[in-house]
Scaffold this active site. Structure first.
Site, PDB file in Angstrom:
ATOM      1  N   ARG A   1     -24.669   2.837 -25.305  1.00 56.73           N
ATOM      2  CA  ARG A   1     -23.574   2.139 -25.979  1.00 56.73           C
ATOM      3  C   ARG A   1     -22.268   2.879 -25.703  1.00 56.73           C
ATOM      4  O   ARG A   1     -22.264   4.074 -25.357  1.00 56.73           O
ATOM      5  CB  ARG A   1     -23.820   2.059 -27.482  1.00 56.73           C
TER       6      ARG A   1
ATOM      7  N   TRP B   1       4.379 -12.661   9.944  1.00 55.97           N
ATOM      8  CA  TRP B   1       5.028 -12.048   8.783  1.00 55.97           C
ATOM      9  C   TRP B   1       4.531 -12.679   7.490  1.00 55.97           C
ATOM     10  O   TRP B   1       4.186 -11.976   6.534  1.00 55.97           O
ATOM     11  CB  TRP B   1       6.546 -12.177   8.881  1.00 55.97           C
TER      12      TRP B   1
ATOM     13  N   TYR C   1       2.458 -10.743   4.596  1.00 55.97           N
ATOM     14  CA  TYR C   1       2.994 -10.648   3.234  1.00 55.97           C
ATOM     15  C   TYR C   1       1.995 -11.190   2.223  1.00 55.97           C
ATOM     16  O   TYR C   1       1.816 -10.612   1.137  1.00 55.97           O
ATOM     17  CB  TYR C   1       4.309 -11.422   3.164  1.00 55.97           C
TER      18      TYR C   1
ATOM     19  N   ASP D   1       9.799  -6.927   9.795  1.00 53.77           N
ATOM     20  CA  ASP D   1      10.573  -7.084   8.567  1.00 53.77           C
ATOM     21  C   ASP D   1      11.856  -6.258   8.654  1.00 53.77           C
ATOM     22  O   ASP D   1      11.835  -5.082   9.029  1.00 53.77           O
ATOM     23  CB  ASP D   1       9.729  -6.633   7.380  1.00 53.77           C
TER      24      ASP D   1
END
Length: 571
Positions: free
Chosen positions: A88, A458, A462, A478
């Site tokens: 537990r 790209w 992304y 980028d």
């Protein structure tokens, strides 16, 4: 009482392609785990759980209790495995509230994909058959793989998650116990009672009384207040700045927090059973980055969405990452050493809705972040669903892919090529031809995206970085990445950037974010940290400047998602 588990079998499914991301059992053994327990090393919280035979409880490695003898300890990869062995949860260290294992961020195999979907509540909504179907395996194969590697099958893993949700509702709201049972995902009150007793050794009423009545529902009525745990350092200013710069009016906003010097990110959520509003407070300037949690508040139309909302917010803020490992590797590179020392804990933000992110990525092709945000705001005003009651500046849900697939041409103020790309993407998402949930194969999803008109490398990169939580994505074309490389004294052309990137694997997504930070910082590439007590700025509108940046730097940051015109234009 628990029994020792047998040897942990490694999944026979396809291994992650990320170099350096080895399985936990191949990195640390039980003796190393015990040393982590003995030193109360919080870096391992959520990575494994310690069960103690003599007490019948399981704990997080950093539990403040007296360290048990080694002979009495067993180690489990998940809380569900420890519960299945008869242990537990410790009431002192609350092991069910630790951050998730960072393995589920980067692993691309069956087990990693399954854990991301289970965390999102798929088993509760669709059952094991639905989970297996999403993953492309039979329920029997899935059960075998998860049990072999994690010590528990999908039902047991979902049950452990339901138990945690139930405890959260019992201790933070005044909801009747019966409503808590069904809101947490249990099929019956009896099942709920049995699970709570087994996991916490308390009745639901007893678990509720452990928290003073004044601390339950003490805030705004209908609001659930909780803490989002994280490990290591966290640069919350970077996260808030990143999200504020891209905030879509009516859907997101960043406002001053109730605590002086902090900021709060707020947004609407489209969830499986209804809508929601989330608020997450950043750290104050004088808070240590290793504080260990972010304060969060949720207002949900249907409490059954609590587990999903928390899971998606954790992904948005990348709270299950292992920043010590990431910063350790990037910081050893001379290019990033100063950045890591000045600002440890920079994360790679995910998103709460991959479809929304995909739409916004296409809207952002070849334009600035500010222009993309304005365009997204206009589409949201036209096609987004209004909230029943506004909350501050939040009024709308972001439009669904199905709605935008049928958008009128006059509402899509963009070049025809991008209009075709947007509508084609939305139709593919709405029809299920392309999936972007946590259970997809990243390589397959990338191939399907690239096959769509107007979607180039790209955009795919992304989306892999943010929607699919891939930690090893690099964006050599980028503009922000190239500016960042130049400020670090490195070549900024895409070919040279691509050649330099392998040194940062398997954490290239984090390298991208550090380059974006450098691109908006001082010219020498150094990163300044606000002094204690200095407010890093409140970003409340589309034209506001992120805290700590000059307007010149902000304009540079605002251009960081411009891409080469040749990259995304596919007829």
């Amino acid at each position: 009482m628990g029994v020792d588990p047998g040897p942990t079998a490694v999944s026979e499914t396809r291994r992650s392609r990320l170099r350096g991301c080895r399985r936990l059992e191949s990195v640390i053994d039980d003796e190393t785990r015990y040393r982590a327990v003995d030193s109360r090393d919080a870096r391992f919280d959520g990575v494994f759980f310690t069960a103690v035979r003599t007490t019948g409880i399981y704990c997080r490695p950093s539990c403040p209790a007296v360290t048990p003898k080694r002979v009495n300890c067993s180690f489990y990869p998940t809380a569900a495995a420890a519960q299945g062995a008869g242990y537990r949860a410790c009431r002192r260290c609350r092991p069910d509230s630790v951050p998730g294992s960072p393995e589920w961020n980067h692993r691309a195999d069956l087990v990693g994909r399954a854990m991301r979907l289970i965390g999102d509540g798929v088993v509760d909504r669709e059952g094991v058959a639905g989970l297996a179907g999403r993953l492309g395996y039979s329920a029997r194969q899935l059960q075998r793989q998860l049990t072999a590697e994690l010590g528990a099958g999908p039902l047991a893993l979902a049950r452990a998650q339901r138990a945690q949700t139930a405890r959260l509702l019992l201790q933070t709201t005044e909801l009747p116990v019966t409503e808590v049972a069904f809101a947490a995902g249990f099929a019956s009150v009896r099942q709920f009672n049995d699970t709570v007793r087994e996991v916490y050794d308390r009745t639901p009423s007893g678990l509720r009384t452990e928290v003073a009545a004044g601390r339950r529902g003490g805030g705004t009525p209908g609001t659930i207040s909780l803490r989002l745990a994280y490990r290591g350092a966290l640069d919350s200013a970077h996260l808030i700045d990143f999200l504020a710069l891209r905030a879509v009016p009516g859907v997101e906003e960043v406002v001053p927090a109730a605590v002086p010097g902090a900021r709060t990110y707020r947004r609407t959520l489209a969830l499986p059973y209804g809508h929601g509003i989330a608020e997450v407070d950043g750290l104050r300037p004088d808070d240590p980055p290793t504080r260990g949690w972010l304060d969060c508040r949720l207002v949900l139309a249907d409490l059954r969405d609590l587990t999903t909302a928390v899971h998606r917010l954790r992904a948005l803020f990348d709270l299950d990452a292992d920043p010590d490992t990431v910063d350790g590797q990037l910081g050893a590179d001379p290019a990033f050493g100063a950045s890591v020392r000045a600002r440890p804990g920079i994360r790679s933000p995910g998103h709460v809705d991959p479809h929304e992110l995909a739409v916004r990525a296409v809207l952002g092709q070849q334009i600035t972040v500010a222009a993309a945000r304005t365009l997204a705001g206009r589409l949201t005003e036209q096609y987004g669903e209004a909230l029943p009651q506004p909350s501050g500046g939040l009024r709308l849900l972001f439009p669904t892919a199905a709605a935008l697939a049928e958008a009128a041409p006059e509402h899509l103020a963009m070049p025809e090529s991008r209009r075709r790309a947007l509508r084609g993407l939305c139709a593919a998402l709405a029809g299920g031809a392309v999936r972007l949930d946590g259970g997809v194969d990243r390589e397959q999803a990338a191939a399907e995206l690239l096959a769509l008109p107007g979607i180039g490398p790209w955009t795919v990169g992304y989306l892999r970085m943010r929607a699919l939580a891939d930690p090893d994505v690099f964006l050599p074309t980028d503009a922000g990445v190239r500016h960042g490389l130049l400020r670090l004294g490195l070549p900024g052309d895409p070919k040279a950037a691509q050649a330099a990137a392998p040194a940062w694997a398997p954490w290239r997504s984090y390298a991208v974010h550090r380059l974006w930070v450098v691109a908006g910082g001082p010219a020498d590439g150094q990163v300044t940290v606000p002094a204690a007590g200095q407010v890093t700025g409140q970003v409340t509108g589309p034209g506001a400047v992120p805290g700590g940046l000059t307007r010149v730097a902000a304009r540079l940051v605002d251009s960081t998602t411009l891409v080469d015109s040749t990259t995304e234009e596919k007829a």
